[in-house]
Design an enzyme around this catalytic site. Structure first.
Site, PDB file in Angstrom:
ATOM      1  N   HIS A 125      -8.503   7.004   3.450  1.00  0.00           N
ATOM      2  CA  HIS A 125      -7.998   8.275   2.942  1.00  0.00           C
ATOM      3  C   HIS A 125      -9.109   9.011   2.218  1.00  0.00           C
ATOM      4  CE1 HIS A 125      -7.953   5.969  -0.788  1.00  0.00           C
ATOM      5  NE2 HIS A 125      -7.782   7.099  -1.464  1.00  0.00           N
ATOM      6  N   CYS A 127       0.829  -1.200   0.000  1.00  0.00           N
ATOM      7  CA  CYS A 127       0.000   0.000   0.000  1.00  0.00           C
ATOM      8  C   CYS A 127       0.868   1.257   0.000  1.00  0.00           C
ATOM      9  CB  CYS A 127      -0.917  -0.004   1.226  1.00  0.00           C
ATOM     10  SG  CYS A 127      -1.863   1.526   1.411  1.00  0.00           S
ATOM     11  N   GLN A 150      -9.627  12.843  -0.434  1.00  0.00           N
ATOM     12  CA  GLN A 150      -8.941  13.679  -1.403  1.00  0.00           C
ATOM     13  C   GLN A 150      -9.422  15.123  -1.290  1.00  0.00           C
ATOM     14  OE1 GLN A 150      -8.249  11.902  -5.423  1.00  0.00           O
ATOM     15  NE2 GLN A 150      -9.697  10.340  -4.743  1.00  0.00           N
ATOM     16  N   CYS A 207       0.511   3.529   3.394  1.00  0.00           N
ATOM     17  CA  CYS A 207       1.011   3.089   4.689  1.00  0.00           C
ATOM     18  C   CYS A 207       2.363   3.749   4.965  1.00  0.00           C
ATOM     19  CB  CYS A 207       1.161   1.569   4.705  1.00  0.00           C
ATOM     20  SG  CYS A 207      -0.398   0.670   4.846  1.00  0.00           S
ATOM     21  N   HIS A 246      -3.724   0.758   8.241  1.00  0.00           N
ATOM     22  CA  HIS A 246      -4.276   0.346   6.964  1.00  0.00           C
ATOM     23  C   HIS A 246      -5.665  -0.262   7.082  1.00  0.00           C
ATOM     24  CE1 HIS A 246      -4.097  -1.104   2.762  1.00  0.00           C
ATOM     25  NE2 HIS A 246      -4.697  -2.190   3.222  1.00  0.00           N
ATOM     26  N   ASN A 298     -14.114   8.858  -0.584  1.00  0.00           N
ATOM     27  CA  ASN A 298     -14.799   7.707  -1.161  1.00  0.00           C
ATOM     28  C   ASN A 298     -14.427   6.501  -0.311  1.00  0.00           C
ATOM     29  OD1 ASN A 298     -15.657   9.282  -3.372  1.00  0.00           O
ATOM     30  ND2 ASN A 298     -13.799   8.838  -4.508  1.00  0.00           N
ATOM     31  N   HIS A 357      -6.633   1.762   1.891  1.00  0.00           N
ATOM     32  CA  HIS A 357      -6.206   2.523   3.076  1.00  0.00           C
ATOM     33  C   HIS A 357      -7.162   3.690   3.321  1.00  0.00           C
ATOM     34  CE1 HIS A 357      -2.707   3.525   5.776  1.00  0.00           C
ATOM     35  NE2 HIS A 357      -3.419   4.647   5.851  1.00  0.00           N
TER      36      HIS A 357
END
Length: 347
Positions: free
Chosen positions: A169, A70, A171, A73, A116, A156, A167
């Site tokens: 996250h 990933c 944007q 991470c 993660h 999302n 992971h």
């Protein structure tokens, strides 16, 4: 909050946000990366009047890598990621495969945690508050970029939504134009004021409070409800009670209370379909006022949280009517959705 700004091996900006002031971030990115090459282009649709970002370089972006590869991470011995440190609280960096870049805007990735296998709903209130501070700080930074007219912070969650990295996250997009959805809100806001003399956002909240059937939760500083004409099976709009145009203007009371309110909403979403169900896929989207528009203070900052799952094992697809004509057909009455979201409240 402590903010540390550094750069990655290819020159992209990386920012750490830490809860503790004594944290030192000195790890360097030593990967042999080529300079980022983008081909973002904004094209205007002459029939609809909206804009489309053409970004062919994104075809090569990383797609569902195994957990031990990933890129979000922390780095470890023998394998470096997008984040050089061995651990972090919240990290933000320029997207390596941006939809918008240069004169066409800016895209950043926001990593909510180094864990993660976590989700935003697993965060502590302190960490959720730190994410809010990062969103706010990035909004302020984007506001100073001449090519950015509107800032969009979003998450999302779930493969069903189209997430390419598991992971936790989100944007941030800095658009070089006012988005079509916001244009519609601004048009409705102006028409409502011309007709009634009132503020559209204030009056929508007042109507929902007076009706009460679609309220999901209400606190001193925030109110969450399923909108009267919800587009999605389960959709919640979260507004600060004191109307502000963007995240920078939230007062201390709203900032302090936000983590508790938002985490509760996310945890309810994961309980909608009952025990044993996989995590609910969702999109969480902050709507902020564009920069430089008339009557900017009349716009109401709010967050829209919704899922494409309509019932256990079934998704809401945007088929002929939705995709072809932008006319949504919702299978779940908003009042039913609100009742369910009240039923699954934390005890």
């Amino acid at each position: 909050m402590k903010k540390t700004v550094t750069t990655l091996a290819d020159g992209r900006e990386l920012i750490y946000y830490d809860s503790r002031d004594d944290v030192v971030r000195e790890a360097a990115d030593t990967r042999p990366l080529d300079a980022v090459s983008t081909s973002s282009e904004i094209r205007r649709d002459p029939l609809l009047g909206d804009s489309v970002a053409i970004a062919s370089h994104r075809q090569g972006r990383i797609y569902h890598p195994p957990a031990d590869e990933c890129p979000l991470c922390p780095s470890r011995e023998g394998r470096q990621s997008e984040i050089p440190e061995a651990d972090y609280d919240v990290a933000v960096f320029e997207n390596r495969f941006p939809s918008l870049a240069g004169d066409s805007g800016r895209c950043e990735v926001v990593c909510f945690t180094s864990d993660h296998d976590a989700s935003f709903a697993d965060l502590t209130e302190e960490r959720a508050g730190l994410v809010l501070e990062a969103w706010t700080d990035r909004t302020a930074e984007f506001a100073g970029l001449p090519q950015v007219e509107q800032v969009f912070c979003f998450e999302n969650r779930g493969a069903e939504i189209g997430v390419t990295l598991g992971h936790p996250h989100g944007q941030i997009y800095g658009y070089p134009f006012v988005t079509p959805r916001t244009e519609l809100m601004l048009r409705s806001m102006a028409a409502h004021h011309a007709k009634t003399g009132g503020n559209l956002f204030d009056d929508v909240i007042a109507r929902e409070e007076a009706d009460g059937t679609r309220i999901v939760l209400a606190t001193e500083h925030w109110i969450a409800f399923v909108p009267y004409a919800a587009h999605w099976p389960y959709e919640v709009h979260l507004h600060p009670r004191r109307r502000v145009p963007d995240l920078r203007d939230l007062d201390e009371g709203a900032r302090t209370e936000f983590p508790q309110v938002y985490l509760e909403l996310l945890r309810r979403f994961d309980r909608i379909f009952g025990p044993g169900e996989p995590p609910t896929p969702y999109i969480s989207a902050w709507h902020q006022a564009p920069f430089g528009i008339p009557d900017r203070e009349d716009f109401g900052l709010h967050l829209e949280l919704f899922t494409i799952r309509r019932t256990s094992g079934k998704l809401k697809f945007l088929a002929g009517s939705e995709s072809g004509m932008s006319v949504f057909i919702n299978d779940v009455p908003p009042e039913t959705a609100a009742q369910r979201l009240r039923e699954v409240a934390s005890q």
